[in-house]
Scaffold this active site. Sequence first.
Site, PDB file in Angstrom:
ATOM      1  N   GLY A  80       0.779  -1.228   0.000  1.00 25.41           N
ATOM      2  CA  GLY A  80       0.000   0.000   0.000  1.00 25.41           C
ATOM      3  C   GLY A  80       0.812   1.281   0.000  1.00 25.41           C
ATOM      4  N   TRP A  82       2.478   2.768  -2.431  1.00 30.01           N
ATOM      5  CA  TRP A  82       2.203   3.640  -3.570  1.00 30.01           C
ATOM      6  C   TRP A  82       0.862   4.346  -3.389  1.00 30.01           C
ATOM      7  CZ3 TRP A  82       4.055   2.262  -9.136  1.00 30.01           C
ATOM      8  CH2 TRP A  82       5.438   2.029  -9.119  1.00 30.01           C
ATOM      9  N   ASP A 108      -5.259  -6.183  -5.820  1.00 29.53           N
ATOM     10  CA  ASP A 108      -4.208  -7.135  -5.489  1.00 29.53           C
ATOM     11  C   ASP A 108      -4.829  -8.515  -5.320  1.00 29.53           C
ATOM     12  OD1 ASP A 108      -1.112  -6.595  -4.462  1.00 29.53           O
ATOM     13  OD2 ASP A 108      -1.948  -8.485  -3.737  1.00 29.53           O
ATOM     14  N   ASP A 124      -7.730 -10.456  -9.494  1.00 26.11           N
ATOM     15  CA  ASP A 124      -6.657 -10.850 -10.397  1.00 26.11           C
ATOM     16  C   ASP A 124      -6.856 -10.056 -11.687  1.00 26.11           C
ATOM     17  OD1 ASP A 124      -4.857 -11.996 -12.123  1.00 26.11           O
ATOM     18  OD2 ASP A 124      -5.427 -14.066 -11.679  1.00 26.11           O
ATOM     19  N   ASP A 148       3.931  -1.756  -9.499  1.00 23.81           N
ATOM     20  CA  ASP A 148       5.236  -2.100  -8.923  1.00 23.81           C
ATOM     21  C   ASP A 148       5.313  -3.609  -8.726  1.00 23.81           C
ATOM     22  OD1 ASP A 148       7.799  -1.547  -7.859  1.00 23.81           O
ATOM     23  OD2 ASP A 148       7.017  -1.541  -5.811  1.00 23.81           O
ATOM     24  N   LYS A 188       7.237  -1.294 -13.270  1.00 22.05           N
ATOM     25  CA  LYS A 188       8.590  -1.779 -13.021  1.00 22.05           C
ATOM     26  C   LYS A 188       9.004  -2.775 -14.090  1.00 22.05           C
ATOM     27  CE  LYS A 188       9.265  -4.271  -9.265  1.00 22.05           C
ATOM     28  NZ  LYS A 188       9.468  -4.387  -7.816  1.00 22.05           N
TER      29      LYS A 188
END
Length: 233
Positions: A80, A82, A108, A124, A148, A188
């Site tokens: 959490g 971000w 998530d 998902d 991320d 990322k």
Amino acid sequence: MAKNTSGRGQRELRVKVKTARGRKLSSTLWLERQLNDPYVQRAKREGYRGRAAFKIEEIDDKFRFLVPGARVVDLGCAPGGWLQIAVPRINALGEKSGKRMGRIIGIDLQEVEPVPGAEIHVLDFLEDDADDKVKGWLDGKADLVMSDMAAASSGHKQTDHLRIMALCEAAAYFAFDVLEEGGTFVAKVLAGGAEGDLQKVLKQKFTKVAYMKPGASRSDSSEKFVVATGFRG
């Protein structure tokens, strides 16, 4: 007042961790690195859920996509950090008078402790109808999709690189489905040779594609972040 001439207090002392029975050396070294990491220490002081919070902070300081009124999707939002950075910047709590109020959806695979101002769902994003669910929660399309996410490490550098690139590519295609024209995608990636295909696709879909390695990323890590702006729709 007498001056401190002993040198104590001039710099922080490094914490050494002894190898405990049943703990692998690699685990001991990881723990020692965590305890001595200035970003980990800063996160604890400032109430963030991990050093990763400072990565998105640095990236946004440069590219300025977390603006008041923005509609944001955070993929793989656990733990959490971000979300914590994004909420005040997009004015999700409506605390900045005269500024548009933003919205942020965190998703998530696992339950995530609530973050005031953020709406968090267990989902998902690879599910067939995930994009429709997210647009429904947002009441429309997003201005920003950020990620991320990292695949579980296998210990094999090339395999891990391919896994993260596959995850990033999947996140990009998800972003294509939920982004508003002119939107931004931040994710990322790992340097290692397999990012060329993703870059080619992103350059077709966005007006500008840039890369950044924030200072909060460990110097020995090959991670960097792709920032694609100006979604063509």
